[in-house]
Design a protein around this motif. Sequence first.
Motif: not given
Length: 155
Positions: A46-50, A106-110, A121-124, A129-139
């Motif tokens: 996921r970090i590589g995708a970013f 992607d659009f609204l979450g972004g 971005y830090i919060i996301s 990193l902390s969730g078991d599903r690895h969801q960022s704010i857009p997810d």
Amino acid sequence: MTEYPAPPPSASYPAPPPPSGPPMGYPGGYGFQLPPGVTIAPVGRRIGAFFLMILLYIVTLVIGFIIWGAVLWAKGTSPALRVLNMRCVDANTGQPVGWGKMFVRDFLGGIVQGILSFITYIISFVLFLSGDRHQSIPDKIGGTVVVYDPNKVMG
């Protein structure tokens, strides 16, 4: 040899106990089942995708990235996710998502992720990193989970 009599026809046997552990392809505790070979996308991928997204954004001169992304949203993915064999699935059902959920993700979450720029971005990233599903704010906004599908089982 001793022969045992057959049980009477009306005898019922107790049901076997349920199988222990989650079924194949089921990432325990995620609330949905994935096909065999498909997993929640690893953190490094996921970090590589970013970072790949940033590179593709520059190389395609932004407008190409936006058009390419809009086409791929119908398949539940984005340019960087597609290159790395990842896609988005519904966070509740595990089913591939379409254009609408990808637009929200992607659009609204972004937009939400970028509101306070570095802080959000830090919060996301911490949520990711902390969730078991690895969801960022857009997810979380799009109701999606990113999965790694190296054999393209999900299409």
